[in-house]
Design a protein around this motif. Sequence first.
Motif, mmCIF file in Angstrom:
data_model
loop_
_atom_site.group_PDB
_atom_site.id
_atom_site.type_symbol
_atom_site.label_atom_id
_atom_site.label_comp_id
_atom_site.label_asym_id
_atom_site.label_seq_id
_atom_site.Cartn_x
_atom_site.Cartn_y
_atom_site.Cartn_z
ATOM 1 N N PRO A 82 44.430 -25.247 -29.274
ATOM 2 C CA PRO A 82 43.649 -24.102 -29.440
ATOM 3 C C PRO A 82 42.798 -23.738 -28.132
ATOM 4 N N LYS A 83 42.653 -22.295 -28.145
ATOM 5 C CA LYS A 83 41.889 -21.682 -27.089
ATOM 6 C C LYS A 83 40.808 -22.435 -26.948
ATOM 7 N N GLY A 84 40.028 -22.501 -25.512
ATOM 8 C CA GLY A 84 38.895 -22.983 -25.386
ATOM 9 C C GLY A 84 38.762 -24.508 -25.045
ATOM 10 N N GLU A 85 39.887 -25.249 -25.504
ATOM 11 C CA GLU A 85 39.575 -26.667 -25.445
ATOM 12 C C GLU A 85 40.037 -26.922 -23.909
ATOM 13 N N PRO A 86 39.671 -28.004 -23.318
ATOM 14 C CA PRO A 86 40.358 -28.416 -21.919
ATOM 15 C C PRO A 86 41.698 -28.670 -22.036
ATOM 16 N N ALA A 87 42.451 -28.462 -20.646
ATOM 17 C CA ALA A 87 43.920 -28.679 -20.600
ATOM 18 C C ALA A 87 44.082 -30.403 -20.910
ATOM 19 N N GLU A 88 43.116 -31.085 -20.478
ATOM 20 C CA GLU A 88 43.149 -32.517 -20.709
ATOM 21 C C GLU A 88 41.752 -33.395 -20.742
ATOM 22 N N THR A 89 41.982 -34.604 -21.575
ATOM 23 C CA THR A 89 40.577 -35.168 -21.712
ATOM 24 C C THR A 89 40.377 -36.069 -20.453
ATOM 25 N N LEU A 90 39.249 -36.698 -20.423
ATOM 26 C CA LEU A 90 38.541 -37.469 -19.284
ATOM 27 C C LEU A 90 38.344 -38.754 -19.582
ATOM 28 N N GLU A 91 38.960 -39.702 -18.898
ATOM 29 C CA GLU A 91 38.702 -40.998 -19.219
ATOM 30 C C GLU A 91 37.702 -41.690 -18.241
ATOM 31 N N ASP A 92 36.909 -42.556 -18.766
ATOM 32 C CA ASP A 92 35.791 -43.394 -17.831
ATOM 33 C C ASP A 92 36.585 -44.300 -17.041
ATOM 34 N N VAL A 93 36.437 -44.559 -15.668
ATOM 35 C CA VAL A 93 36.653 -45.653 -14.947
ATOM 36 C C VAL A 93 35.981 -46.203 -14.183
ATOM 37 N N VAL A 94 35.599 -47.667 -14.333
ATOM 38 C CA VAL A 94 34.744 -48.276 -13.572
ATOM 39 C C VAL A 94 35.113 -48.685 -12.241
ATOM 40 N N VAL A 95 34.533 -48.183 -11.277
ATOM 41 C CA VAL A 95 34.654 -48.495 -9.907
ATOM 42 C C VAL A 95 33.905 -49.361 -9.113
ATOM 43 N N ALA A 96 32.642 -49.840 -9.796
ATOM 44 C CA ALA A 96 31.829 -50.789 -9.493
ATOM 45 C C ALA A 96 30.921 -51.135 -10.536
ATOM 46 N N LYS A 97 30.072 -51.854 -10.366
ATOM 47 C CA LYS A 97 28.847 -52.391 -11.497
ATOM 48 C C LYS A 97 28.182 -51.363 -11.704
ATOM 49 N N CYS A 98 28.056 -50.738 -12.729
ATOM 50 C CA CYS A 98 27.233 -49.655 -13.573
ATOM 51 C C CYS A 98 27.712 -48.458 -12.516
ATOM 52 N N LYS A 99 28.874 -48.175 -12.242
ATOM 53 C CA LYS A 99 29.179 -47.109 -11.401
ATOM 54 C C LYS A 99 30.584 -46.686 -11.899
ATOM 55 N N VAL A 100 30.579 -45.630 -12.945
ATOM 56 C CA VAL A 100 31.549 -44.983 -13.563
ATOM 57 C C VAL A 100 31.934 -43.699 -13.177
ATOM 58 N N VAL A 101 33.304 -43.334 -12.962
ATOM 59 C CA VAL A 101 33.502 -42.092 -12.809
ATOM 60 C C VAL A 101 34.546 -41.513 -13.917
ATOM 61 N N LYS A 102 34.959 -40.364 -13.893
ATOM 62 C CA LYS A 102 35.830 -39.678 -14.950
ATOM 63 C C LYS A 102 36.960 -39.019 -14.318
ATOM 64 N N VAL A 103 38.206 -39.530 -14.739
ATOM 65 C CA VAL A 103 39.383 -38.898 -14.289
ATOM 66 C C VAL A 103 40.280 -38.465 -15.149
ATOM 67 N N GLY A 104 41.073 -37.435 -14.993
ATOM 68 C CA GLY A 104 41.961 -36.804 -15.869
ATOM 69 C C GLY A 104 42.888 -37.652 -16.346
ATOM 70 N N SER A 105 43.157 -37.647 -17.821
ATOM 71 C CA SER A 105 44.092 -38.638 -18.688
ATOM 72 C C SER A 105 45.537 -38.561 -18.251
ATOM 73 N N GLN A 106 45.900 -37.176 -17.784
ATOM 74 C CA GLN A 106 47.245 -37.009 -17.520
ATOM 75 C C GLN A 106 47.552 -36.954 -15.848
ATOM 76 N N LEU A 107 46.622 -37.507 -15.209
ATOM 77 C CA LEU A 107 47.091 -37.931 -14.007
ATOM 78 C C LEU A 107 48.412 -38.625 -13.771
ATOM 79 N N PHE A 108 49.193 -38.249 -12.729
ATOM 80 C CA PHE A 108 50.395 -39.299 -12.512
ATOM 81 C C PHE A 108 49.763 -40.563 -12.254
ATOM 82 N N LEU A 109 50.263 -41.909 -12.354
ATOM 83 C CA LEU A 109 49.931 -43.057 -12.254
ATOM 84 C C LEU A 109 49.550 -43.392 -10.866
ATOM 85 N N ASP A 110 50.667 -43.203 -9.928
ATOM 86 C CA ASP A 110 50.439 -43.107 -8.466
ATOM 87 C C ASP A 110 49.154 -42.526 -7.975
#
Length: 287
Positions: free
Chosen positions: A181-209
């Motif tokens: 439906p209109k108004g929804e984001p093109a993709e969802t975001l996923e939490d990725v832990v890059v260090a202790k207590c440090k989390v970033v969000k990246v697109g769930s449909q990014l190519f693996l590489d």
Amino acid sequence: MVLSFTKEDAKRVMMPHDDALVVIVTMANHLLHRILVDNGSSADILYWPVFKQIGIDCSRITPFGSPLVGFAGEQVQPIGIISLPVTAGTTPRQSTVMVDFLVVDRPFAYNAIISWPALNKLKAVTSTYHLKMKFPIEEGVEKVKGDQTAVRKCYITFPKKPLEATPLMVSTVQSRNEGKPKGEPAETLEDVVVAKCKVVKVGSQLFLDIRESLVTFLKANLEVFAWTHKDMLGISPEEILHQLNVDPNVKPVKQKRRKFAPERNIAIAKEVEKLLRARFIEKSTLS
């Protein structure tokens, strides 16, 4: 070598017509129908549903930063660019060239668009009146006939129901954003832990590489980012300074306290406490 068109080339073409030149070519060892030949375009385009249906490895796509700009000024950001072999003609009278396609995720009646770059590599000459494309080969001149029936089906289907007109090759392929439906984001975001207590969000449909490269980059440059308010202390006013454009001779006015829901009050209190501890703000002396 002379590439010309005669009355014979117009045989079996339903006249009169204003149809586009739509042909069949072999791309990456797949026979693709509904390929629009567009002499007025400077970009060779492959549409995402067809790319997925061919089964090409997504890692072969290279990011492409510049958007495509249409006639009316609308902009479309390609997913990326990929080089694929395109073969025109039939065995043994064929010509194969490598074409750089921009992969685009938009609904369209055709599977791909062949434009100036591909036509120049094929050394091809087109005639929209005769609905044919001719190009030189070692044995002389080969021609590819336009599919007039297919293009007229596109006229009927696409303008009326553009979102339902998925490109067809062997079977239909759904676009990544189809049915949302209109108004929804093109993709969802996923939490990725890059260090202790440090989390970033990246697109769930990014190519693996691309995802792995992004996470690796973030982990290697953790010190560049401000993860808490304390990380932002010591910034020189010469780098950044925010001022309120107010008259110092005018007495400040205390605003009326606003009421929030209990859960919001708790969240606000926590954020204010963080700012106080980091000395970003201080309590007002106004009564």
